[in-house]
Design a protein around this motif. Structure first.
Motif, mmCIF file in Angstrom:
data_model
loop_
_atom_site.group_PDB
_atom_site.id
_atom_site.type_symbol
_atom_site.label_atom_id
_atom_site.label_comp_id
_atom_site.label_asym_id
_atom_site.label_seq_id
_atom_site.Cartn_x
_atom_site.Cartn_y
_atom_site.Cartn_z
ATOM 1 N N HIS A 162 71.871 -8.749 59.715
ATOM 2 C CA HIS A 162 70.749 -7.927 59.252
ATOM 3 C C HIS A 162 70.597 -8.039 57.735
ATOM 4 O O HIS A 162 69.479 -8.176 57.222
ATOM 5 C CB HIS A 162 70.934 -6.468 59.659
ATOM 6 C CG HIS A 162 69.934 -5.548 59.028
ATOM 7 N ND1 HIS A 162 68.619 -5.508 59.430
ATOM 8 C CD2 HIS A 162 70.056 -4.680 58.003
ATOM 9 C CE1 HIS A 162 67.962 -4.638 58.670
ATOM 10 N NE2 HIS A 162 68.810 -4.135 57.807
ATOM 11 N N LEU A 163 71.703 -7.977 57.017
ATOM 12 C CA LEU A 163 71.636 -8.062 55.555
ATOM 13 C C LEU A 163 71.102 -9.417 55.102
ATOM 14 O O LEU A 163 70.295 -9.491 54.168
ATOM 15 C CB LEU A 163 73.018 -7.815 54.946
ATOM 16 C CG LEU A 163 73.560 -6.398 55.104
ATOM 17 C CD1 LEU A 163 75.013 -6.325 54.662
ATOM 18 C CD2 LEU A 163 72.697 -5.401 54.336
ATOM 19 N N ILE A 164 71.507 -10.475 55.780
ATOM 20 C CA ILE A 164 71.048 -11.816 55.419
ATOM 21 C C ILE A 164 69.566 -11.976 55.718
ATOM 22 O O ILE A 164 68.794 -12.467 54.891
ATOM 23 C CB ILE A 164 71.880 -12.899 56.154
ATOM 24 C CG1 ILE A 164 73.310 -12.920 55.583
ATOM 25 C CG2 ILE A 164 71.226 -14.277 56.045
ATOM 26 C CD1 ILE A 164 74.290 -13.728 56.403
ATOM 27 N N THR A 165 69.149 -11.533 56.900
ATOM 28 C CA THR A 165 67.749 -11.725 57.286
ATOM 29 C C THR A 165 66.812 -10.784 56.535
ATOM 30 O O THR A 165 65.639 -11.118 56.335
ATOM 31 C CB THR A 165 67.540 -11.552 58.799
ATOM 32 O OG1 THR A 165 68.006 -10.261 59.199
ATOM 33 C CG2 THR A 165 68.288 -12.631 59.570
ATOM 34 N N SER A 166 67.287 -9.640 56.106
ATOM 35 C CA SER A 166 66.420 -8.708 55.382
ATOM 36 C C SER A 166 66.162 -9.173 53.947
ATOM 37 O O SER A 166 65.224 -8.707 53.314
ATOM 38 C CB SER A 166 67.008 -7.302 55.378
ATOM 39 O OG SER A 166 68.191 -7.242 54.603
ATOM 40 N N LYS A 167 66.954 -10.120 53.457
ATOM 41 C CA LYS A 167 66.743 -10.675 52.109
ATOM 42 C C LYS A 167 65.587 -11.657 52.081
ATOM 43 O O LYS A 167 65.026 -11.926 51.046
ATOM 44 C CB LYS A 167 68.008 -11.409 51.629
ATOM 45 C CG LYS A 167 69.074 -10.527 51.112
ATOM 46 C CD LYS A 167 70.200 -11.405 50.611
ATOM 47 C CE LYS A 167 71.108 -10.655 49.693
ATOM 48 N NZ LYS A 167 72.168 -11.536 49.157
ATOM 49 N N LYS A 168 65.272 -12.248 53.226
ATOM 50 C CA LYS A 168 64.273 -13.310 53.280
ATOM 51 C C LYS A 168 62.878 -12.780 53.251
ATOM 52 O O LYS A 168 62.477 -11.770 53.499
ATOM 53 C CB LYS A 168 64.489 -14.178 54.530
ATOM 54 C CG LYS A 168 65.807 -14.899 54.464
ATOM 55 C CD LYS A 168 66.039 -15.705 55.715
ATOM 56 C CE LYS A 168 67.390 -16.393 55.622
ATOM 57 N NZ LYS A 168 67.733 -17.104 56.795
#
Length: 168
Positions: A162-168
């Motif tokens: 979630h943290l990785i995808t929310s940065k994009k």
């Protein structure tokens, strides 16, 4: 808050969770529980590495990075992977080089750059430290059943995704 502050808090018998009340959000409680556990485990590992091997956690971490890349890593790559400044990497590398645990070699692709590699003595020393380190981690997490470790790991993987995808 710095990591030093957290460690000092833990040494005094309290931890990060003591300031929570029932009114705090579950996510905040979870965050502070994870942080408390991380700080406690890291402090214990730092202490054991120092006492058992006379090495700091950053030096151990640098050797761990190099162990994964036998062909060596450039100083900038080490800095990025360890999330510390180039100056820190240079200082750690200098110490390890003085102990004949790492060597700097010219980068064949860029004459201005150097790669850092474990020496044979460094590889042997790291292999021994890594085995003991793994046993310490197993010991520190021995109070948790295997199925709970698997569940927690899966849950934290979801948070990470979630943290990785929310940065994009």
């Amino acid at each position: 808050m710095s990591a030093d502050f957290h460690v000092n808090e833990l040494d005094s018998g309290s931890d990060l969770e003591t300031r929570l009340t029932e009114e705090h959000h579950d996510s905040l409680r979870l965050w502070l529980r994870m942080l408390s556990c991380t700080v406690m485990v890291e402090a214990e590992i730092r202490s054991r590495l120092r006492n058992e091997f006379g090495i700091t956690l950053p030096r151990f971490d640098l050797m761990a990075q190099l162990e994964r890349y036998p062909e060596g890593l450039r100083m900038g790559e080490l800095s990025k992977r360890m999330m510390v400044t180039g100056g820190n990497i240079t200082g750690i590398t200098d110490q390890l080089e003085q102990e004949n645990l790492v060597i700097r070699v010219p980068d064949p692709k860029d004459r201005r750059a150097y790669s850092v590699m474990l020496t044979p003595a460094g590889r042997t020393a790291f292999k021994r430290m890594a085995a003991v380190h793994e046993a310490w981690i197993v010991e520190l997490f021995a109070g948790m059943p295997a199925k709970d470790k698997t569940h927690l790991s899966t849950s934290l993987s979801q948070v990470k995704t979630h943290l990785i995808t929310s940065k994009k």
